[in-house]
Design a protein around this motif. Structure first.
Motif, PDB file in Angstrom:
ATOM      1  N   GLY A 218       0.804  -1.221   0.000  1.00  0.00           N
ATOM      2  CA  GLY A 218       0.000   0.000   0.000  1.00  0.00           C
ATOM      3  C   GLY A 218       0.835   1.267   0.000  1.00  0.00           C
ATOM      4  O   GLY A 218       0.330   2.358   0.305  1.00  0.00           O
ATOM      5  N   GLN A 219       2.127   1.130  -0.335  1.00  0.00           N
ATOM      6  CA  GLN A 219       3.004   2.307  -0.314  1.00  0.00           C
ATOM      7  C   GLN A 219       2.889   3.147  -1.593  1.00  0.00           C
ATOM      8  O   GLN A 219       3.294   4.299  -1.625  1.00  0.00           O
ATOM      9  CB  GLN A 219       4.466   1.888  -0.088  1.00  0.00           C
ATOM     10  N   ILE A 220       2.383   2.525  -2.673  1.00  0.00           N
ATOM     11  CA  ILE A 220       2.141   3.265  -3.925  1.00  0.00           C
ATOM     12  C   ILE A 220       0.796   2.793  -4.474  1.00  0.00           C
ATOM     13  O   ILE A 220       0.330   1.707  -4.115  1.00  0.00           O
ATOM     14  CB  ILE A 220       3.258   3.006  -4.972  1.00  0.00           C
ATOM     15  N   ASP A 221       0.150   3.585  -5.362  1.00  0.00           N
ATOM     16  CA  ASP A 221      -1.197   3.174  -5.776  1.00  0.00           C
ATOM     17  C   ASP A 221      -1.253   2.412  -7.097  1.00  0.00           C
ATOM     18  O   ASP A 221      -2.298   1.913  -7.497  1.00  0.00           O
ATOM     19  CB  ASP A 221      -2.180   4.360  -5.750  1.00  0.00           C
ATOM     20  N   LYS A 222      -0.144   2.314  -7.810  1.00  0.00           N
ATOM     21  CA  LYS A 222      -0.085   1.371  -8.934  1.00  0.00           C
ATOM     22  C   LYS A 222       1.352   0.908  -9.097  1.00  0.00           C
ATOM     23  O   LYS A 222       2.281   1.600  -8.693  1.00  0.00           O
ATOM     24  CB  LYS A 222      -0.617   2.020 -10.216  1.00  0.00           C
ATOM     25  N   TYR A 223       1.502  -0.274  -9.684  1.00  0.00           N
ATOM     26  CA  TYR A 223       2.887  -0.732  -9.836  1.00  0.00           C
ATOM     27  C   TYR A 223       3.295  -0.712 -11.295  1.00  0.00           C
ATOM     28  O   TYR A 223       2.466  -0.822 -12.179  1.00  0.00           O
ATOM     29  CB  TYR A 223       3.102  -2.083  -9.176  1.00  0.00           C
ATOM     30  N   THR A 224       4.599  -0.564 -11.503  1.00  0.00           N
ATOM     31  CA  THR A 224       5.088  -0.411 -12.861  1.00  0.00           C
ATOM     32  C   THR A 224       6.485  -1.001 -13.015  1.00  0.00           C
ATOM     33  O   THR A 224       7.109  -1.431 -12.048  1.00  0.00           O
ATOM     34  CB  THR A 224       5.062   1.089 -13.256  1.00  0.00           C
ATOM     35  N   TRP A 225       6.952  -1.001 -14.248  1.00  0.00           N
ATOM     36  CA  TRP A 225       8.274  -1.543 -14.556  1.00  0.00           C
ATOM     37  C   TRP A 225       9.321  -0.486 -14.242  1.00  0.00           C
ATOM     38  O   TRP A 225       9.336   0.570 -14.876  1.00  0.00           O
ATOM     39  CB  TRP A 225       8.310  -1.929 -16.040  1.00  0.00           C
ATOM     40  N   VAL A 226      10.193  -0.739 -13.270  1.00  0.00           N
ATOM     41  CA  VAL A 226      11.144   0.290 -12.854  1.00  0.00           C
ATOM     42  C   VAL A 226      12.617  -0.087 -13.057  1.00  0.00           C
ATOM     43  O   VAL A 226      13.496   0.760 -12.982  1.00  0.00           O
ATOM     44  CB  VAL A 226      10.934   0.699 -11.370  1.00  0.00           C
ATOM     45  N   ASN A 227      12.890  -1.379 -13.294  1.00  0.00           N
ATOM     46  CA  ASN A 227      14.286  -1.793 -13.457  1.00  0.00           C
ATOM     47  C   ASN A 227      14.300  -3.139 -14.193  1.00  0.00           C
ATOM     48  O   ASN A 227      13.237  -3.717 -14.433  1.00  0.00           O
ATOM     49  CB  ASN A 227      14.943  -1.923 -12.069  1.00  0.00           C
ATOM     50  N   PHE A 228      15.514  -3.652 -14.503  1.00  0.00           N
ATOM     51  CA  PHE A 228      15.583  -5.004 -15.055  1.00  0.00           C
ATOM     52  C   PHE A 228      15.195  -5.973 -13.946  1.00  0.00           C
ATOM     53  O   PHE A 228      15.245  -5.617 -12.760  1.00  0.00           O
ATOM     54  CB  PHE A 228      16.991  -5.311 -15.590  1.00  0.00           C
ATOM     55  N   GLY A 229      14.845  -7.171 -14.340  1.00  0.00           N
ATOM     56  CA  GLY A 229      14.488  -8.141 -13.310  1.00  0.00           C
ATOM     57  C   GLY A 229      14.163  -9.483 -13.897  1.00  0.00           C
ATOM     58  O   GLY A 229      14.308  -9.721 -15.099  1.00  0.00           O
ATOM     59  N   SER A 230      13.747 -10.382 -13.043  1.00  0.00           N
ATOM     60  CA  SER A 230      13.315 -11.701 -13.483  1.00  0.00           C
ATOM     61  C   SER A 230      12.268 -12.191 -12.499  1.00  0.00           C
ATOM     62  O   SER A 230      11.816 -11.422 -11.650  1.00  0.00           O
ATOM     63  CB  SER A 230      14.516 -12.653 -13.544  1.00  0.00           C
ATOM     64  N   SER A 231      11.885 -13.455 -12.612  1.00  0.00           N
ATOM     65  CA  SER A 231      10.867 -13.978 -11.705  1.00  0.00           C
ATOM     66  C   SER A 231      11.521 -14.984 -10.776  1.00  0.00           C
ATOM     67  O   SER A 231      11.825 -16.097 -11.168  1.00  0.00           O
ATOM     68  CB  SER A 231       9.752 -14.637 -12.508  1.00  0.00           C
ATOM     69  N   TYR A 232      11.779 -14.555  -9.557  1.00  0.00           N
ATOM     70  CA  TYR A 232      12.500 -15.403  -8.613  1.00  0.00           C
ATOM     71  C   TYR A 232      11.635 -15.777  -7.417  1.00  0.00           C
ATOM     72  O   TYR A 232      12.150 -16.172  -6.379  1.00  0.00           O
ATOM     73  CB  TYR A 232      13.752 -14.676  -8.114  1.00  0.00           C
ATOM     74  N   LEU A 233      10.308 -15.618  -7.525  1.00  0.00           N
ATOM     75  CA  LEU A 233       9.492 -15.948  -6.353  1.00  0.00           C
ATOM     76  C   LEU A 233       8.798 -17.295  -6.537  1.00  0.00           C
ATOM     77  O   LEU A 233       8.278 -17.583  -7.600  1.00  0.00           O
ATOM     78  CB  LEU A 233       8.501 -14.828  -6.018  1.00  0.00           C
TER      79      LEU A 233
END
Ligand SMILES: *Cc1c(COP(=O)(O)O)cnc(C)c1O
Length: 375
Positions: A218-233
């Motif tokens: 709840g720290q921001i109201d929408k999420y977006t692409w901000v850096n490189f990454g992958s799916s590690y979860l």
């Protein structure tokens, strides 16, 4: 037949997984993932724990966070699992292998400084068999040369060095929850982050380069692409399987240590008679009974030893083929200094059955069979 490994399993796991399925909460970062992360944060004192899909991926994540670039050099032992090197090779870095100490089979801390060049970016100690590397020396070298330390603590969950949990001493630590490890979720791992300032980047890279974790809090109201990454979860179902073991973590640890201690006591007379060598646990190190190994005279005797156990329905295995002698190791890395112990010691090491469900009676039987071998 005594197997070499039986994956840990706690009955509660089925209830927890069922709960995930029935609540239709099977993707990543659900309740069980959060519980596992919180458990490790509480238990180890690390600033942040993030479950991952493997220890390999946790190490990759650490390599990204440490900003490892093509041509950088990373110092590590050659006597380790391939993942230790893979994570850095994927970034275009060069693994620089240094020799191990024969007593613990860990990187020889006295040889690290000589391997440092202006390209060196990180040191990757591997806590073999859950017995700590000489971390005070390693951290001191890293500090003086401004290097990152990424601990491969795949085997070191619940082990300590001078009271500190393995994986929490370096900048980053990687745990494994593969089925051969002390605690398991089938395939899985965790990244431990020592410094607050690296947490946000880690969350972003782990979540495909997005700030979704912040959004969920709840720290921001929408999420977006901000850096490189992958799916590690990992899926929460895997975390549910693991969490059932964490609730019994000390019990599991104690059973493993009891088995380890029984092996040690029973085989001590053979060591004293000069027939074989046993693991060393230096002062200040508390281990987790991850592994029990013995060292035979040479490769030939080890082959006969493993065959003798096999003929008695006991599975024993060896590892590792030193990375610098493997095709990929020769292509991507180099060995610094002389290979005095890495090859010689790895060729005479044999691992004995070790798992939570192994009984003291079985350990006694294995030791009887080993005594027979030396008669
Ligand atoms: C098991 C292991 C790994 C890899 O763990 P995964 O979770 O299978 O990726 C890495 N390093 C060491 C030393 C290991 O023992």
């Amino acid at each position: 037949m005594i197997k070499f490994n039986v994956p840990p399993y706690e009955e509660k796991a089925m209830d927890y997984i069922k709960e995930c399925v029935e609540n239709q909460k099977i993707c990543g970062d659900g309740e069980y993932t959060k519980k596992c992360n919180a458990w490790f944060e509480e238990r180890t004192g690390t600033k942040k724990c993030l479950l991952t899909t493997s220890c390999t991926h946790a190490t990759e994540l650490a390599a990204l966070l440490a900003d490892i670039q093509p041509g950088d050099e990373v110092i590590m032992p050659s006597f380790t699992f391939v993942s230790t090197a893979d994570a850095f090779v994927l970034r275009g870095a060069v693994p620089v292998f240094v020799d191990i100490r024969p007593d613990t089979m860990n990187i020889d801390e006295k040889l690290i400084e000589d391997a440092i060049t202006e390209k060196t970016k990180a040191i990757v100690p591997v806590h073999y068999a859950g017995v700590a590397c000489e971390m005070d020396t390693i951290m001191d070298i890293a500090k003086r040369h401004n290097l990152k330390v990424i601990e491969d603590a795949a085997q070191g969950v619940l082990s300590t060095y001078k009271g500190k949990a393995l994986g929490t001493i370096g900048d980053f630590g990687a745990y494994s929850f593969h089925e051969t490890k002390n605690y398991s979720m089938g395939e899985g791992g965790a990244l431990l982050i020592r410094d607050e300032e690296n947490i946000e980047d880690a969350e972003i890279i782990r979540e495909k380069g997005t700030n979704r974790s912040k959004f969920y809090r709840g720290q921001i109201d929408k999420y977006t692409w901000v850096n490189f990454g992958s799916s590690y979860l990992p899926s929460d179902m895997n975390a549910a399987y693991l969490y059932a073991q964490l609730e019994k973590a000390d019990e599991i640890n104690n059973v493993r240590l009891a088995n380890w201690n029984r092996y040690y006591e029973r085989l001590l007379p053979l060591k004293e008679a000069g027939k074989l060598e046993l693991p060393t646990v230096p002062d200040g190190c508390v281990h987790n009974g991850h592994m029990f190994y013995v060292k035979l005279r040479d490769l030939e005797e080890r082959t006969a030893f493993i065959k003798h156990l096999g003929a008695n329905d006991i599975m024993s295995v060896f590892h590792y083929i030193p990375l610098h002698t493997a095709p990929a190791g020769q292509k991507f890395g180099r060995f610094h200094g002389k290979d005095v112990y890495t090859t010689k010691e790895s060729e005479r090491l044999a691992r004995l059955p070790m798992y939570y469900k192994l009984t003291l009676n079985e350990v006694d039987h294995i030791c009887d069979v080993i005594e027979e071998f030396f008669k």
